[in-house]
Scaffold this active site. Structure first.
Site, PDB file in Angstrom:
ATOM      1  N   HIS A   1      -4.952  -2.023  16.084  1.00  0.00           N
ATOM      2  CA  HIS A   1      -5.717  -2.958  15.651  1.00  0.00           C
ATOM      3  C   HIS A   1      -7.232  -3.319  16.348  1.00  0.00           C
ATOM      4  O   HIS A   1      -7.468  -4.264  16.836  1.00  0.00           O
ATOM      5  CB  HIS A   1      -4.961  -4.362  15.722  1.00  0.00           C
ATOM      6  CG  HIS A   1      -3.703  -4.342  15.131  1.00  0.00           C
ATOM      7  ND1 HIS A   1      -2.635  -3.800  15.675  1.00  0.00           N
ATOM      8  CD2 HIS A   1      -3.297  -4.481  13.715  1.00  0.00           C
ATOM      9  CE1 HIS A   1      -1.528  -4.091  14.740  1.00  0.00           C
ATOM     10  NE2 HIS A   1      -2.080  -4.446  13.590  1.00  0.00           N
TER      11      HIS A   1
ATOM     12  N   CYS B   1      -6.464  -3.230  20.931  1.00  0.00           N
ATOM     13  CA  CYS B   1      -5.273  -2.325  20.523  1.00  0.00           C
ATOM     14  C   CYS B   1      -5.608  -1.142  19.792  1.00  0.00           C
ATOM     15  O   CYS B   1      -6.594  -1.476  18.911  1.00  0.00           O
ATOM     16  CB  CYS B   1      -4.426  -3.547  19.658  1.00  0.00           C
ATOM     17  SG  CYS B   1      -2.968  -2.862  19.041  1.00  0.00           S
TER      18      CYS B   1
ATOM     19  N   LYS C   1      -8.768   8.923   8.300  1.00  0.00           N
ATOM     20  CA  LYS C   1      -7.751   7.687   8.157  1.00  0.00           C
ATOM     21  C   LYS C   1      -8.225   6.875   6.678  1.00  0.00           C
ATOM     22  O   LYS C   1      -9.378   6.952   6.319  1.00  0.00           O
ATOM     23  CB  LYS C   1      -7.966   6.556   9.452  1.00  0.00           C
ATOM     24  CG  LYS C   1      -6.994   5.547   9.484  1.00  0.00           C
ATOM     25  CD  LYS C   1      -7.138   4.750  10.829  1.00  0.00           C
ATOM     26  CE  LYS C   1      -6.645   3.494  10.646  1.00  0.00           C
ATOM     27  NZ  LYS C   1      -5.334   3.381  10.800  1.00  0.00           N
TER      28      LYS C   1
ATOM     29  N   LYS D   1     -10.898   0.953   3.342  1.00  0.00           N
ATOM     30  CA  LYS D   1     -11.778   0.407   2.042  1.00  0.00           C
ATOM     31  C   LYS D   1     -13.194   0.825   2.180  1.00  0.00           C
ATOM     32  O   LYS D   1     -13.622   1.037   1.132  1.00  0.00           O
ATOM     33  CB  LYS D   1     -11.336  -1.000   2.140  1.00  0.00           C
ATOM     34  CG  LYS D   1     -10.201  -1.463   1.620  1.00  0.00           C
ATOM     35  CD  LYS D   1     -10.253  -3.105   0.953  1.00  0.00           C
ATOM     36  CE  LYS D   1      -8.692  -3.340   0.607  1.00  0.00           C
ATOM     37  NZ  LYS D   1      -8.409  -4.734   1.133  1.00  0.00           N
TER      38      LYS D   1
ATOM     39  N   CYS E   1      -1.754  -9.013  21.256  1.00  0.00           N
ATOM     40  CA  CYS E   1      -2.365  -8.558  20.048  1.00  0.00           C
ATOM     41  C   CYS E   1      -1.560  -9.193  18.872  1.00  0.00           C
ATOM     42  O   CYS E   1      -0.230  -9.083  18.591  1.00  0.00           O
ATOM     43  CB  CYS E   1      -2.098  -6.831  19.877  1.00  0.00           C
ATOM     44  SG  CYS E   1      -2.927  -6.207  18.112  1.00  0.00           S
TER      45      CYS E   1
ATOM     46  N   CYS F   1       0.023  -6.572  16.246  1.00  0.00           N
ATOM     47  CA  CYS F   1       1.341  -6.149  16.548  1.00  0.00           C
ATOM     48  C   CYS F   1       2.174  -7.383  16.809  1.00  0.00           C
ATOM     49  O   CYS F   1       3.253  -7.116  16.502  1.00  0.00           O
ATOM     50  CB  CYS F   1       1.210  -5.460  17.813  1.00  0.00           C
ATOM     51  SG  CYS F   1       0.155  -3.844  17.679  1.00  0.00           S
TER      52      CYS F   1
ATOM     53  N   HIS G   1       4.044   1.565   2.240  1.00  0.00           N
ATOM     54  CA  HIS G   1       5.312   0.613   1.958  1.00  0.00           C
ATOM     55  C   HIS G   1       5.815   1.734   0.619  1.00  0.00           C
ATOM     56  O   HIS G   1       7.136   1.764   0.734  1.00  0.00           O
ATOM     57  CB  HIS G   1       4.966  -0.392   1.294  1.00  0.00           C
ATOM     58  CG  HIS G   1       3.996  -1.502   2.152  1.00  0.00           C
ATOM     59  ND1 HIS G   1       2.693  -1.926   1.844  1.00  0.00           N
ATOM     60  CD2 HIS G   1       4.258  -1.752   3.344  1.00  0.00           C
ATOM     61  CE1 HIS G   1       2.375  -2.750   2.787  1.00  0.00           C
ATOM     62  NE2 HIS G   1       3.222  -2.729   3.926  1.00  0.00           N
TER      63      HIS G   1
ATOM     64  N   HIS H   1       0.868  -1.168  -0.143  1.00  0.00           N
ATOM     65  CA  HIS H   1      -0.056  -0.093   0.008  1.00  0.00           C
ATOM     66  C   HIS H   1       0.818   1.260   0.069  1.00  0.00           C
ATOM     67  O   HIS H   1       2.086   1.191  -0.023  1.00  0.00           O
ATOM     68  CB  HIS H   1      -0.979  -0.193   1.123  1.00  0.00           C
ATOM     69  CG  HIS H   1      -0.263  -0.015   2.532  1.00  0.00           C
ATOM     70  ND1 HIS H   1       0.524   0.842   3.227  1.00  0.00           N
ATOM     71  CD2 HIS H   1      -0.450  -0.999   3.547  1.00  0.00           C
ATOM     72  CE1 HIS H   1       1.031   0.534   4.299  1.00  0.00           C
ATOM     73  NE2 HIS H   1       0.464  -0.702   4.429  1.00  0.00           N
TER      74      HIS H   1
HETATM   75 ZN   LIG Z   1      -1.919  -4.245  17.654  1.00  0.00          ZN
END
Ligand SMILES: [Zn+2]
Length: 511
Positions: A146, A143, A296, A299, A125, A128, A20, A17
């Site tokens: 996440h 988290c 943020k 999708k 998590c 992570c 990266h 994405h």
């Molecule tokens: Zn996490």
């Protein structure tokens, strides 16, 4: 002089994405900058193939692990090729040599008594791939990175690296080396992380839970924690522990997003200290990209910027340009396909590309397909030349990551000055009468030579388009080490084919 630049290695459990793409493009820009200055370069990027997330991603697709990893690895490699990222080394953590070196590092630290085994009860998590403290979680116990993944209560025995014995030593290193973390905001954040005693770092995962990883050399029932394994790539890429890595290592700079400051600023330096190795030269930390309006990217909102889509629509340099130009050093920056399109049309198209094709076409038509031969220069000519030389000087020295946007911005200012100059001098009118025809030639020459200097600098940012532009000017050779110089374009040089460098891209609705 050597310089070794690393990007993080990317988890392959999803498609590449914009995040990266960004880190890798910035790394590439730094490499091209330093290569132009005559430095010997090594740029590594690649993929992290281990850990629970990858294992589960393969299972979810109903694939065997090896073909799954090969497929993902190919995807990442193709994206970096598409983005003109000129990496020297592509990391795959499944490489045997890497795995052996990771085990060697663990054994070295274990032999010093710095790795201990004990039970641990805590929250984990999976996103992570690490244990969390209550204080790390959101109000509803998830988290923060996440929120949809649900943390798990875990009770298991593992191996732990002692961290606290190294905390003060690391703080001292940061104090003694103010350049160790760039920019300053993240140095302060790191010092904050180190302001309280550190818990031991869990460096293993029991095989009953995770099998995809490097076996612990001193206990075959465990694999290595994926971060420990991944971080070691920075050393294993340059041949550690075999001799010969030392010069590269002393010149190593990591590029990372702010979300992985802790592994790179706390875990990795302490791993190195524990193994008796020196720390890398610098940690370059950047903020993140959000969608337009600071939302943020997701999708469901439909504001995700897909590098493939942008390249297909506008070419790779539209994306490279936007990313280089618009990241702010100290806060998140906004990106959308529409913002990229606008910047592409207004800056690359209207200000930079159009001027070159207008002036080159006019010279081509009226001066026999050649670069016009200039007469004496006026003060206005000299003023423009000074402006352009001043603007490109920012890329004629080593550029630090946070300085890239400003160094690129000033090139746009130089292009604006060239446009004003041409509008004011109006060579099209000067050509009409015999008496002013020499002046016309001079104005065209000054502009084309300034364009050459500008595109030599732009080669560090948008290499594909810059190469095309320099070919149009029949001045493709750029000396290394590069020192910007005027009048390198000889009057009378045959011009190459004149193409539109940055053809206008309309908004999809209007297309
Ligand atoms: Zn996490």
């Amino acid at each position: 002089m050597k310089s070794y630049i690393t990007t993080p290695i990317y988890y392959v459990n999803g498609a590449p994405h914009i995040g990266h793409a960004y880190t890798s493009i910035v790394a590439d820009i730094m490499k091209r900058n330093r290569t132009a200055l005559g430095m010997e370069m090594m740029l590594s990027t690649g993929v992290d193939e281990h850990g629970q997330k990858n294992q589960e991603a393969a299972r979810d697709l109903g694939m065997q692990i090896e073909p799954y990893l090969d497929m993902r690895c190919d995807e990442f490699r193709k994206v970096f090729d598409l983005l003109d990222v000129d990496y020297d080394y592509f990391v795959r953590t499944s490489r045997e040599g890497h795995k052996k070196a990771v085990a060697h590092m663990e054994q070295t630290i274990f032999d010093k008594g710095l790795i201990v085994k004990h039970a641990y009860t805590g929250i984990y998590c999976k996103g992570c791939e690490e244990f969390k403290k209550e204080s790390d979680l959101t109000e509803d116990g998830q988290c923060p990175l996440h929120p949809t993944m649900k943390v798990e209560q875990t009770d298991e025995t593992n191996y732990f690296l002692k961290m606290e014995p190294f905390r003060q030593k690391l703080l001292d290193h940061i104090e003694a080396n103010p350049d160790f973390v760039h920019p300053a905001a993240f140095r302060n954040e790191l010092k904050q992380m180190l302001s309280e005693p550190l818990e031991d770092l869990c460096i293993s995962r029991p095989k009953e839970r995770v099998t995809l990883g490097v076996d612990l050399p001193f206990d075959p029932d465990f694999v290595t924690y994926v971060w420990f394994d991944a971080l070691a790539n920075y050393l294993t890429n340059i041949g550690w522990p075999e001799d010969g890595y030392q010069d590269w290592w002393a010149a190593c700079e990591h590029l990372i997003g702010k979300d992985i400051l802790k592994p790179h600023g706390v875990y990795w330096p302490i791993m190195l200290m524990a193994a008796g190795l020196p720390l890398p030269k610098r940690l370059n930390v950047h903020s993140h990209w959000t969608g337009a309006g600071g939302v943020k990217m997701s999708k469901s909102i439909g504001n995700v910027v897909d590098p493939h889509e942008v390249v297909e629509m506008m070419g790779v340099d539209a994306l490279r340009w936007y990313l280089a130009r618009h990241m702010r050093a100290d806060s998140d920056s906004q990106i959308s396909v529409e913002l990229i399109r606008q910047t592409y049309n207004s800056e690359l198209g209207n200000k930079i590309g159009n001027l070159l094709s207008r002036v080159a076409k006019f010279s081509n038509k009226n001066f026999d397909g050649k670069v016009p031969v200039p007469g004496p220069l006026t003060e206005e000519d000299e003023t423009l030349r000074r402006t352009v030389m001043q603007a490109v000087s920012g890329l004629a020295g080593e550029v630090a990551m946070p300085d890239i946007p400003a160094r690129v911005h000033v090139l746009v200012t130089a292009a604006e000055a060239m446009n004003e100059y041409i509008d004011h001098q109006a060579p099209w009118s000067l050509f009409k009468t015999e008496e002013t025809r020499e002046r016309c030639a001079t104005v065209l020459y000054v502009t084309l030579d300034c364009q050459r200097v500008l595109f030599e600098a732009l080669a560090q940012i948008i290499p594909t388009s810059a190469a095309k532009a320099l070919a149009m000017l029949n001045a493709p050779e750029v000396a290394v080490p590069w020192t910007p110089q005027l009048d390198k374009l000889a009057g009378g040089t045959q011009l190459g084919d004149i193409l539109a460098l940055f053809p206008r891209v309309n908004a999809p609705e209007a297309a």
